[in-house]
Scaffold this active site. Sequence first.
Site, PDB file in Angstrom:
ATOM      1  N   GLU A 164       4.385  -4.343  12.263  1.00 40.48           N
ATOM      2  CA  GLU A 164       3.328  -3.333  12.267  1.00 40.48           C
ATOM      3  C   GLU A 164       2.179  -3.936  11.472  1.00 40.48           C
ATOM      4  OE1 GLU A 164       0.975  -0.581  11.769  1.00 40.48           O
ATOM      5  OE2 GLU A 164       2.327   0.075  10.189  1.00 40.48           O
ATOM      6  N   LYS A 204      12.415  -7.717   1.049  1.00 40.42           N
ATOM      7  CA  LYS A 204      11.394  -8.360   0.217  1.00 40.42           C
ATOM      8  C   LYS A 204      10.135  -7.495   0.204  1.00 40.42           C
ATOM      9  CE  LYS A 204       7.809 -11.171   0.656  1.00 40.42           C
ATOM     10  NZ  LYS A 204       7.060 -10.731  -0.525  1.00 40.42           N
ATOM     11  N   ASN A 210       0.792  -1.243   0.000  1.00 37.57           N
ATOM     12  CA  ASN A 210       0.000   0.000   0.000  1.00 37.57           C
ATOM     13  C   ASN A 210       0.819   1.284   0.000  1.00 37.57           C
ATOM     14  OD1 ASN A 210       0.789  -0.586   2.648  1.00 37.57           O
ATOM     15  ND2 ASN A 210      -0.959   0.479   3.516  1.00 37.57           N
ATOM     16  N   SER A 268      -0.153  -7.668   6.902  1.00 38.47           N
ATOM     17  CA  SER A 268      -1.376  -8.181   7.514  1.00 38.47           C
ATOM     18  C   SER A 268      -1.083  -8.811   8.872  1.00 38.47           C
ATOM     19  CB  SER A 268      -2.020  -9.211   6.594  1.00 38.47           C
ATOM     20  OG  SER A 268      -1.252 -10.392   6.610  1.00 38.47           O
ATOM     21  N   CYS A 289      -3.043   1.123   6.860  1.00 37.47           N
ATOM     22  CA  CYS A 289      -3.299   0.571   8.198  1.00 37.47           C
ATOM     23  C   CYS A 289      -3.858   1.653   9.107  1.00 37.47           C
ATOM     24  CB  CYS A 289      -2.034  -0.047   8.773  1.00 37.47           C
ATOM     25  SG  CYS A 289      -0.723   1.147   8.942  1.00 37.47           S
ATOM     26  N   VAL A 298       0.103 -12.660   8.679  1.00 39.86           N
ATOM     27  CA  VAL A 298       1.501 -12.873   8.274  1.00 39.86           C
ATOM     28  C   VAL A 298       2.442 -12.346   9.363  1.00 39.86           C
ATOM     29  CG1 VAL A 298       3.257 -12.275   6.560  1.00 39.86           C
ATOM     30  CG2 VAL A 298       0.934 -12.788   5.817  1.00 39.86           C
TER      31      VAL A 298
END
Length: 494
Positions: free
Chosen positions: A254, A180, A157, A233, A288, A236
Amino acid sequence: MTTTTSTAVELQHFIAGTWHDGSGSAFSSVNPARPSETVAHGLQAGAADVDHAMRSAVAAKHGWAHTPPHERGAVLLRTAAILEEHAPAWGRELAREEGKTLAEGQGEVLRAAQIFRYYGNDGDREAGGIYSSPRRGEKILVTRKPLGVVGVVTPFNFPIAIPAWKLAPALAYGNTVVWKPASTVPLLAVRLAQAMEQAGLPSGVLSLLIGPGPLGTALVEHAALDGLSFTGSTGVGRSLAAAAAGRGVPIQAEMGGKNAAIVLADADLELAAEQVMLGAFRSSGQKCTATSRLIVADGVADEFLTMLRDRAEALVVGEPTDHATHMGPVINGGAQASIQSGIHRALAQGASLLTGGLPYTDTARSTGYFVAPTILELPASGQADVWREELFGPVLAVRRASSAAAAFDLANDSEFGLSAALFTQDLTLALEGMEELDVGILHVNSESAGADPHVPFGGVKKSGYGPKEQGQSAKEFYSHTTTVYLRGGQAHRG
Ligand code: UN1
């Protein structure tokens, strides 16, 4: 390393100072406004590439840690200048690949530059502390050293700003990095790595590996990893945190938010309406820190919801690179389907639709991953998944509150605690909100999103795990202290 074919860019991975094809399978990124259009394509990185990158990061670790902070900072400052120079072009690529508007895309590249500038100068600020000692002839010093090799895993995002606020401090404080990014937005990651390469970052100090989720797992499981910073997320983040904890690797994660805007009865409603709109619908709600819940005081609720509905209906939703557009698509078909199904579930659970909710039927938007700005009013009580679950899209769930205290309770009714926005002109109520609201970031009379590089960023409760990001918090995560008891080498005389 990139060559532009007709429109698509060919992707490679940056390892040990050079660009390589991946050892994994073919993949591509598409324009979410026009999914038939490929933005970039190449071969994914695989497990062998993770090992190659980690070995190059280990090899570069000592040299970079011992490079004077001022020199490390100079590389970051040159990166900032390159980002500024390319902001118009790379911001356009960002809008094309991620779907946020051109203004937001270009603003994000400039924001990344600002972050690099802040950390580029940090080597010239304090680097530890000196304390008095209870013993004669001794001083106590607290010095800082890098963690070593840091893994960085970033979401789709903010394809360049979130990487910037992890990579810039990690590198400024002397770590080498294997990064990554989300494989949905590889192009901006390539641009950032190219900027650092051009700025003179020594070989092996940064590697960029583009690939699917398991690459993050391979990173956290690699024996040479000394720390991991993740944004993405909740699912994960928790699994990476568990893997990191199992190996004793420090992690900063985060994760989710279900951020509330609270509009109290005395608020300036024009200001609140404008800010709630920005918080809920900018970047199609894919932050977020986005506002996904609205709690509005009974006495002003009807008036405020009408204002909000009128504004939502006036938003221009469409092609992100068109200057007139306020809101673009969401990132992909999976996100679109899960947001739409969240809206259906809310309606089935008794929500009433104030605006939006339905898929677009016109040709331009029905072929892209568009979701209409949606406002749902929830019944006063009862099960409502949309109140609790992060949809990560342009959906605002509304509840009314009979008092400020009831509004604060409703805002705290979440497992998350990232940010909140409180609208009031009453200083006493603002101070009460500061005390009562369980969030890592509180905005009084401004939207729930936003972050600055010099102050801590992150949530409380289940929004974050480990130290926060930015400002002093970044230094605390990306370096560790050594406490030095320092005496002279001769017998103390007097
Ligand atoms: C912002 O509010 O401008 O993933 C930044 C996210 C956050 C960044 C928010 N880590 O959306």
